[in-house]
Design an enzyme around this catalytic site. Structure first.
Site, PDB file in Angstrom:
ATOM      1  N   VAL A 176       7.898  15.206   5.097  1.00 19.74           N
ATOM      2  CA  VAL A 176       7.436  13.983   4.457  1.00 19.74           C
ATOM      3  C   VAL A 176       7.724  14.097   2.965  1.00 19.74           C
ATOM      4  CG1 VAL A 176       5.476  12.474   4.029  1.00 19.74           C
ATOM      5  CG2 VAL A 176       5.598  13.764   6.155  1.00 19.74           C
TER       6      VAL A 176
ATOM      7  N   ASP B 236      -5.321  11.422  18.300  1.00 23.12           N
ATOM      8  CA  ASP B 236      -5.152  12.629  17.497  1.00 23.12           C
ATOM      9  C   ASP B 236      -5.905  12.511  16.179  1.00 23.12           C
ATOM     10  OD1 ASP B 236      -4.350  15.170  17.011  1.00 23.12           O
ATOM     11  OD2 ASP B 236      -2.317  14.660  16.370  1.00 23.12           O
TER      12      ASP B 236
ATOM     13  N   PHE C 121       6.926  16.078  13.274  1.00 20.91           N
ATOM     14  CA  PHE C 121       8.239  15.579  13.644  1.00 20.91           C
ATOM     15  C   PHE C 121       9.237  15.609  12.502  1.00 20.91           C
ATOM     16  CE2 PHE C 121       5.225  13.337  16.467  1.00 20.91           C
ATOM     17  CZ  PHE C 121       5.543  14.051  17.605  1.00 20.91           C
TER      18      PHE C 121
END
Ligand SMILES: *[C@@H]1O[C@H](CO)[C@@H](O)[C@H](O)[C@H]1NC(C)=O
Ligand SMILES: *[C@@H]1O[C@H](CO)[C@@H](O)[C@H](O)[C@H]1NC(C)=O
Ligand SMILES: *[C@@H]1O[C@H](CO)[C@@H](O)[C@H](O)[C@H]1NC(C)=O
Ligand SMILES: *[C@@H]1O[C@H](CO)[C@@H](O)[C@H](O)[C@H]1NC(C)=O
Ligand SMILES: *[C@@H]1O[C@H](CO)[C@@H](O)[C@H](O)[C@H]1NC(C)=O
Ligand SMILES: *[C@@H]1O[C@H](CO)[C@@H](O)[C@H](O)[C@H]1NC(C)=O
Ligand SMILES: *[C@@H]1O[C@H](CO)[C@@H](O)[C@H](O)[C@H]1NC(C)=O
Ligand SMILES: *[C@@H]1O[C@H](CO)[C@@H](O)[C@H](O)[C@H]1NC(C)=O
Length: 855
Positions: free
Chosen positions: A555, A666, A552
């Site tokens: 980082v 996940d 998404f």
């Protein structure tokens, strides 16, 4: 008995080894010892004489008492006479003067040190004798009786408290007994740290650095020192005597042959108990032990809970004085009332104030509190209500389980902390409106936790859980960058159970907010960082700080002003991990606290920027280790086993031990992060789901996860449950053992994937062949086999045959656990096996799984 005999034998041997002619234990009036002569106590336990603490400065000598049996590597000195005035280049003489004082003379008969005047007139028969408890006693008539004691070294402790010594104040004799550290290991002169009793209110012991309080034992409540609830042990008994004439702490030892001492010292300044075991001093306990022991760490009306990430909390009905400082984990500013007391408002009769009880508390600093010995708690309550400056009250003496007397605080409440076991109740005065709110919250919490209620999986339920659990979790206040108007303030609540489990926990009240996003966010009671702070920390998201690219968004690593290293997950604006997944992740992790789960530090929301801040993990993710040609060599079996066990524990917590059942969905090697010490932490809860009540499975049309780790029933039918996580765990265990990806593994000759290959080897009894070939031979064969067996159980076709995580942990951790025979693994064949899509690849359009559309 054997220990004692052994000890005595040792002592005898030690005494025999000494090159002295005949040891004496006393000297009379006018007599002296000099140079290397010593007094040895009758049982040979202690010796008194001159010693040189610093071999580099042999000219500096002191008169001291040490354990006679412990001379190597150096004598353990427990008392020093002339700690402020050493003999310099002079042998030293100890003499009992005609006036009954002990004096230390130098080579020229100059007085270097002299004891305080004797409290009795001495006769010519007076003697100074060293006793077996380490006390040097001047007996006025030489009888040795208690009445004849004219002076004793126990009244003038240096840095050590021996059994039988007192730490405290004798008002009758006008003696204050405290212990003060040495300046350094070789320097007995008084150092920075003192441990002493402070009278006033309830008796309480303080560790000072200079004049600064750095730690306190907590007030004495007739039963325990409330800051040291675990002080009692079988080997030691201690007492605190609190009377008009004297108040003190002292301790004794059950086994008299045991050598022990309590010392103040060390570089950091600690009160420490040592015991002599196997030829060395071993630390039995020491204080301060954890950050919550630091004096008044959380300021006024705050309390410290070491089990929480944030440690500092405000008492119910209070909120942080400086939310910003609080966010940065500095609680020292303390807390202020959310609603002021009615009597403070001017002339009210106090009838609209009440009390909220917090328990398992170290009592607030009580040297300025007022004690009413004869009052009942009810009377105390009335007194407190009628006095505007009263902030709290508690029972003064809980000895024997009863409550006698009361103590009232008309000062700020300082230095509270919470313990996991019962210590004491404190009644906090609050405005009645605040009490009503707390009661309402408690009632709501009770009804929510009623087991008959089946909690529906919906954001609503999640919010309820968040409200409840966040309260215990990190509590901080929102700082909105643009609009800094303060929203609803903190209240508190007590969850179910009897009065005994009433916890001071916090919930937020949330006034209606206009924006949808905020209204969802208000429940997330965790630090919200200013964008500026994040920008500074990450150097404006500098490229060199980028440490990865998640599904998404990127980082970054960064460093907050206070030095804390963070990983910042910045959700890309285009990403559809919009509100829903973001909230999902934040809410889920915010309430999870486990050693094997990554810790969320806070988030940052600014216009359409959304960021999550985690603790930074120095060793990145597990896959960067186990699948890396070079790095996987560093992972020896023991490390791998520890990692497996750690992940299992984290997953067990998610499934079984946290309040809600959380399915990660996940789990894979890249979602397990490793900290500096290679402790594994499960991360990435973007698609995790919370199950409530008795729900065990759920069905979804949108299957997301990572092929290779997905159980057959999930991959094919979209059914997920704890058992699908357990399947992923099993795959991961095999990967850790082999150092090969399930996905990429293909045994060419045999046409097998990793699971089938593992199964084949298992059937053939050659499981050990699975072991990563780069690992050297130092492994525990049965441990390896057990791991493989458990992993195979976890990947069985039938979900019902897969063990729960609690059993997995048990089977892994215990050598004697019976591990069932595994059946053939379930291999997810429904999908194109060359598909390498991962959840990280499945962005945007595919991701529609939310708590809402799942129903
Ligand atoms: C005292 O002890 C030291 C060191 O063991 C030794 O060098 C010295 O000669 C001794 N002095 C006397 C008077 O025995
Ligand atoms: C110290 O005093 C003792 C006894 O009073 C005496 O024998 C000795 O000579 C004196 N030593 C010195 C250096 O004055
Ligand atoms: C010691 O003796 C003196 C005079 O002989 C006397 O005044 C004093 O009270 C005595 N002190 C004690 C503690 O007995
Ligand atoms: C410790 O006790 C001694 C002797 O009573 C006193 O002089 C000293 O001031 C005390 N130290 C502190 C820090 O209270
Ligand atoms: C004083 O207390 C009484 C009852 O105890 C209450 O009815 C009254 O309202 C209170 N007055 C004020 C000014 O708070
Ligand atoms: C206690 O009272 C003393 C004297 O008034 C004051 O100096 C001290 O700061 C007070 N301590 C606390 C913890 O309030
Ligand atoms: C209130 O309590 C404080 C501390 O106990 C005391 O000093 C003060 O005198 C009390 N005030 C009244 C009105 O009783
Ligand atoms: C506390 O209560 C116990 C039990 O009644 C009593 O023995 C003790 O003396 C009390 N302590 C004080 C300081 O009053």
């Amino acid at each position: 008995m054997r220990a004692r005999a052994l000890c005595l034998a040792l002592l005898a041997a030690a005494a025999a080894a000494l090159p002295r002619s005949a040891s004496i234990d006393s000297i009379g009036l006018g007599a002296s010892i000099a140079g290397n002569q010593t007094l040895v106590s009758p049982g040979g336990v202690f010796a008194l004489g001159f010693f040189t603490p610093d071999a580099a400065e042999p000219g500096r000598r002191y008169l001291g008492i040490w354990f006679n049996s412990i001379l190597e590597p150096r004598p353990t000195v427990v008392w020093v006479a002339n700690r402020q005035s050493p003999l310099v280049d002079s042998p030293g003489i100890l003499r009992v003067s005609a006036g009954g004082r002990l004096v230390v003379l130098d080579g020229n008969n100059g007085t270097v040190w002299s004891s305080a005047a004797p409290t009795l007139n001495v006769t010519t028969g007076a003697t100074a004798r060293l006793l077996d408890d380490g006390n040097l006693v001047l007996s006025a008539d030489g009888s040795g009786s208690e009445q004849s004691v004219a002076w004793q070294s126990f009244d003038y402790p240096t840095d050590t408290l021996l059994p039988g010594m007192k730490l405290g104040v004798d008002t009758r004799a006008g003696i204050t007994r405290n212990i003060t550290s040495w300046s350094g290991p070789d320097d007995p002169s008084p150092g920075a740290y003192t441990f002493k009793l402070v009278l006033g209110g309830l008796p309480q012991f303080f560790l000072l650095r200079g004049t600064t309080r750095i730690y306190t034992s907590g007030p004495w409540n007739g039963e325990i020192l409330t800051g040291v609830p675990y002080l009692k042990s079988n080997d030691f008994t201690f007492k605190v005597v609190w009377g008009p004439d004297e108040t003190y702490y002292s301790y004794s030892i059950g086994a008299t042959s045991l050598l022990s001492r309590l010392v103040v010292g060390g570089d950091a300044g600690q009160v420490q108990r040592f015991v002599w075991v196997n030829g060395a001093w071993s630390s039995f306990w020491y204080y301060p032990t954890d950050p919550c022991d630091n004096y008044a760490k959380c300021g006024a009306f705050g309390y410290c809970d070491p089990d929480q990430t944030t440690q500092c909390n405000c008492l119910p009905g209070f909120r942080p004085r400086s939310p910003q400082q609080w966010n940065l984990r500095d609680g020292s500013g303390g807390c202020v009332r959310s609603t002021s007391l009615s009597c403070g408002g001017g002339g009210g009769n106090g009838s609209s104030d009440g009390f909220w009880v917090v328990n398992r508390m170290k009592l607030p600093e009580a040297t300025n509190a007022t004690v009413y010995a004869g009052m009942t708690l009810e009377q105390c309550r009335q007194v407190c209500l009628s006095n505007c400056s009263c902030r709290a009250y508690a029972a003064a003496n809980v000895s024997g389980g009863a409550s006698r007397g009361c103590v009232i605080w008309a000062v700020d409440l300082l230095d509270m902390r919470q313990y996991t076991k019962f210590v004491q109740d404190v009644y906090i005065r609050l405005a009645q409106s605040e009490i009503d709110a707390l009661n309402a919250a408690a009632a709501a919490a009770n009804s929510r936790s009623s087991p008959s209620k089946r909690v529906v999986i919906a954001v609503v339920a999640a919010v309820a859980g968040v409200l409840l659990l966040l309260a215990v979790g990190c509590c901080c206040c929102c700082v909105w960058r643009k609009r800094r108007k303060r929203q609803g303030e903190t209240g508190s609540s007590a969850p179910g159970g009897g009065a005994d489990d009433v916890l001071p926990i916090r919930v937020r009240k949330h006034p209606a907010l206009d924006e949808d996003w905020r209204s969802a966010e208000k429940d997330v009671d965790l630090p919200l960082f200013d964008l500026d702070v994040v920008l500074t920390a990450t150097d404006n998201f500098a490229l060199h700080n980028k440490i990865g690219e998640g599904g998404f968004g990127p980082v970054y690593m960064g460093k907050l002003e206070d030095g804390q290293e963070v990983a910042v997950k910045r959700l890309s604006r285009r990403s559809m991990q919009g509100a829903v997944e973001f909230k999902n992740e934040v809410k889920l992790i915010a309430k999870l606290q486990h050693r094997n789960l990554v810790r969320l530090l806070g988030c940052c929301i600014d216009e359409d920027e959304r960021m999550i801040l985690y603790e930074y993990m120095h060793n990145q993710s597990l896959d960067t280790f186990i699948f890396d040609e070079g790095k996987r060599r560093l992972l020896r079996w023991q490390k791998r086993f520890d990692i497996i066990l750690g992940i299992a524990r984290g997953l067990q917590y998610l499934h079984e031990d946290s309040r809600f059942r959380i399915i990660h969905r996940d789990l894979k090697a890249s979602n397990v992060l490793l900290d500096r010490n290679m402790v594994p932490k499960i991360s990435d809860f973007g698609i995790a789901r919370m199950f409530g009540g008795d729900q065990t499975t759920e069905h979804t049309k949108k299957v997301i996860g990572t092929y290779g780790y997905m159980s057959p029933e999930y991959a094919m039918d979209g059914v997920f449950s704890m058992k699908s996580d357990i399947y992923s765990f099993g795959v991961m265990v095999l990967e850790i053992i082999t150092g090969k990806r399930n996905r990429g593994f293909y045994e060419v000759e045999l046409d097998l994937n990793l699971l089938r290959y593992a199964w084949m080897l298992w059937k053939e009894g050659r499981s050990v062949d699975l072991l990563d070939e780069v690992m050297d031979g130092s492994f525990n064969y049965s441990e390896v086999l057990r791991c493989i067996q458990v992993a195979l159980l976890c990947v069985e076709v039938q979900p019902r045959n897969r063990p729960l995580m609690s059993s997995v942990v048990m089977m892994l951790a215990s050598e004697n656990a019976t591990v069932p025979e595994p059946n053939e693994p379930g291999v997810n064949i429904g999908k194109n096996t060359s598909d390498t899509e991962s959840s990280q690849g499945l962005t945007a359009n595919n991701v529609t799984i939310t708590a809402i559309d799942a129903r």
